[in-house]
Scaffold this motif. Structure first.
Motif, PDB file in Angstrom:
ATOM      1  N   TYR A 189       0.781  -1.387  -0.116  1.00  0.00           N
ATOM      2  CA  TYR A 189       0.029   0.002   0.130  1.00  0.00           C
ATOM      3  C   TYR A 189       0.848   1.217   0.043  1.00  0.00           C
ATOM      4  O   TYR A 189       0.396   2.344  -0.345  1.00  0.00           O
ATOM      5  CB  TYR A 189      -0.902   0.020   1.233  1.00  0.00           C
TER       6      TYR A 189
ATOM      7  N   ALA B 100      -5.560   9.520   9.662  1.00  0.00           N
ATOM      8  CA  ALA B 100      -6.724   8.694   9.020  1.00  0.00           C
ATOM      9  C   ALA B 100      -7.565   9.685   8.404  1.00  0.00           C
ATOM     10  O   ALA B 100      -8.135   9.472   7.336  1.00  0.00           O
ATOM     11  CB  ALA B 100      -7.501   8.280  10.158  1.00  0.00           C
TER      12      ALA B 100
ATOM     13  N   SER C 106      -6.329  12.370   6.689  1.00  0.00           N
ATOM     14  CA  SER C 106      -5.899  12.524   5.406  1.00  0.00           C
ATOM     15  C   SER C 106      -5.635  11.505   4.440  1.00  0.00           C
ATOM     16  O   SER C 106      -5.138  11.410   3.372  1.00  0.00           O
ATOM     17  CB  SER C 106      -4.824  13.586   5.140  1.00  0.00           C
ATOM     18  N   CYS C 107      -5.766  10.150   5.251  1.00  0.00           N
ATOM     19  CA  CYS C 107      -5.228   8.915   4.828  1.00  0.00           C
ATOM     20  C   CYS C 107      -3.946   9.023   3.923  1.00  0.00           C
ATOM     21  O   CYS C 107      -3.526   8.818   2.800  1.00  0.00           O
ATOM     22  CB  CYS C 107      -6.236   8.626   3.348  1.00  0.00           C
ATOM     23  N   SER C 108      -3.033   9.147   4.942  1.00  0.00           N
ATOM     24  CA  SER C 108      -1.647   9.272   4.579  1.00  0.00           C
ATOM     25  C   SER C 108      -0.845   8.731   5.838  1.00  0.00           C
ATOM     26  O   SER C 108      -1.287   8.651   6.923  1.00  0.00           O
ATOM     27  CB  SER C 108      -0.942  10.695   4.344  1.00  0.00           C
TER      28      SER C 108
ATOM     29  N   LEU D  18      -2.285   7.135   0.824  1.00  0.00           N
ATOM     30  CA  LEU D  18      -2.958   5.911   0.528  1.00  0.00           C
ATOM     31  C   LEU D  18      -4.041   5.904  -0.105  1.00  0.00           C
ATOM     32  O   LEU D  18      -4.986   6.747  -0.295  1.00  0.00           O
ATOM     33  CB  LEU D  18      -3.066   5.458   2.038  1.00  0.00           C
TER      34      LEU D  18
ATOM     35  N   ALA E  48      -7.729   4.047  -0.852  1.00  0.00           N
ATOM     36  CA  ALA E  48      -9.121   3.781   0.112  1.00  0.00           C
ATOM     37  C   ALA E  48      -8.894   2.678   0.747  1.00  0.00           C
ATOM     38  O   ALA E  48      -9.010   2.514   1.915  1.00  0.00           O
ATOM     39  CB  ALA E  48     -10.342   3.889  -0.741  1.00  0.00           C
TER      40      ALA E  48
ATOM     41  N   CYS F  91      -6.084   2.963   3.029  1.00  0.00           N
ATOM     42  CA  CYS F  91      -6.386   3.605   4.372  1.00  0.00           C
ATOM     43  C   CYS F  91      -7.131   2.827   5.367  1.00  0.00           C
ATOM     44  O   CYS F  91      -7.068   2.994   6.652  1.00  0.00           O
ATOM     45  CB  CYS F  91      -7.252   4.855   4.116  1.00  0.00           C
ATOM     46  N   GLU F  92      -8.112   2.020   4.908  1.00  0.00           N
ATOM     47  CA  GLU F  92      -9.015   1.079   5.747  1.00  0.00           C
ATOM     48  C   GLU F  92      -8.072   0.175   6.307  1.00  0.00           C
ATOM     49  O   GLU F  92      -8.387  -0.056   7.579  1.00  0.00           O
ATOM     50  CB  GLU F  92     -10.112   0.473   4.751  1.00  0.00           C
TER      51      GLU F  92
ATOM     52  N   LYS G 201      -6.264   1.940   9.035  1.00  0.00           N
ATOM     53  CA  LYS G 201      -7.293   2.165  10.114  1.00  0.00           C
ATOM     54  C   LYS G 201      -7.622   0.956  11.068  1.00  0.00           C
ATOM     55  O   LYS G 201      -7.484   1.034  12.443  1.00  0.00           O
ATOM     56  CB  LYS G 201      -8.683   2.729   9.640  1.00  0.00           C
TER      57      LYS G 201
END
Length: 277
Positions: free
Chosen positions: A205, A223, A225-227, A247, A249, A252-253, A256
């Motif tokens: 990823y 989380a 900004s998904c980075s 990242l 989607a 990012c998940e 998380k």
């Protein structure tokens, strides 16, 4: 050298200087180290010290002095570890007869001869990859040597920089990397499990190196900004080089899930037993 006189046998050192020769008596001769007597090894060490003193007094700037000045510069600007590693490589791969030469008098031909000898020493067999690695290693040492010489030139210790004409050995570049296909990646993930599978997914990823991922903490994942912030230590300076991986989607998940309900200072990726990689 060895000098035999009526009063006894002695080690002596001699060097050329301005059309004549300087000479000094180092000590009495013995095959073993004893009080008041010198072994061959001790005499050599004293001779090199005397050479350095004479050269410094005469205003001569040698290759060894260039190395010493550069190591001090590295220790100040890049840290002790970087300076130590460079010093160790220069000591191991640059012979004494080159270190004793005046830097301005060191010829391009002599440097090429030395560079070629590095490959001969390092190359263990005729395997093409071993040869490439030997050339790449020789080129890295050449870069250190030229950096040391350039530092002396910038200090004004020398006024000629003939070493700039010496080029790296060709054929040291690594060939095109063999990347895994999507099918191979899927197969690899199917056979992986647990913490190792998490490490593989994190690598896929982010495209990050192992040492970047192993040091990432929960607080490095953003989380909103998904980075993911990735840090790599720079040599022995204690400083870090940072970069941000944006990242997808699904990526990012994934992060998380592994960061959920964990302390910000925890390592993001750990082994199955909870210990860091």
């Amino acid at each position: 050298g060895f000098l035999k006189l009526q009063s006894g046998e002695y080690w002596h050192a001699r060097m050329a200087h301005k059309g004549s020769h300087l000479q000094t008596r180092l000590g009495a001769v013995t095959k073993e180290s004893k009080d008041g007597l010198l072994s061959y090894r001790q005499a050599v060490d004293l001779a090199y010290k005397w050479y350095a003193e004479q050269e410094a007094h005469a205003g001569i700037w040698t290759v060894q002095q260039a190395f010493d000045a550069y190591i001090k510069h590295l220790a100040l600007n890049n840290g002790r570890e970087a300076a130590y590693q460079t010093q160790r490589r220069l000591e191991n791969h640059v012979p004494q007869h080159i270190k004793r030469q005046q830097l301005e008098a060191l010829s391009v031909e002599a440097l090429y001869d030395w560079l070629g000898s590095l490959v001969t020493v390092m190359e263990l067999d005729v395997d093409p990859e071993s040869t490439r690695q030997a050339k790449a290693s020789a080129n890295r040492i050449l870069s250190m040597v030229k950096a040391a010489f350039n530092h002396s030139y910038n200090l004004g210790k020398v006024h000629r920089n003939e070493w700039r004409k010496v080029r790296p050995i060709k054929g040291a570049e690594r060939g095109k990397a063999n990347l895994l296909s999507q099918q191979q990646v899927a197969s690899l993930l199917d056979h992986a499990e647990g913490a190792f599978k998490d490490l593989l997914l994190a690598s896929i990823y982010t495209g990050a190196r192992f040492k970047e991922l192993r040091s990432a903490t929960v607080s490095d994942f953003y989380a909103d900004s998904c980075s993911l912030l990735l840090k790599t230590k720079k040599g022995g300076s204690g400083d870090y080089r940072e970069r941000v991986s944006v990242l997808s989607a699904s990526g990012c998940e994934f992060f998380k899930q592994i960061a959920k309900d964990r302390h910000p200072s925890d390592f993001l990726l750990v082994k199955d037993n909870g210990h860091p990689w």
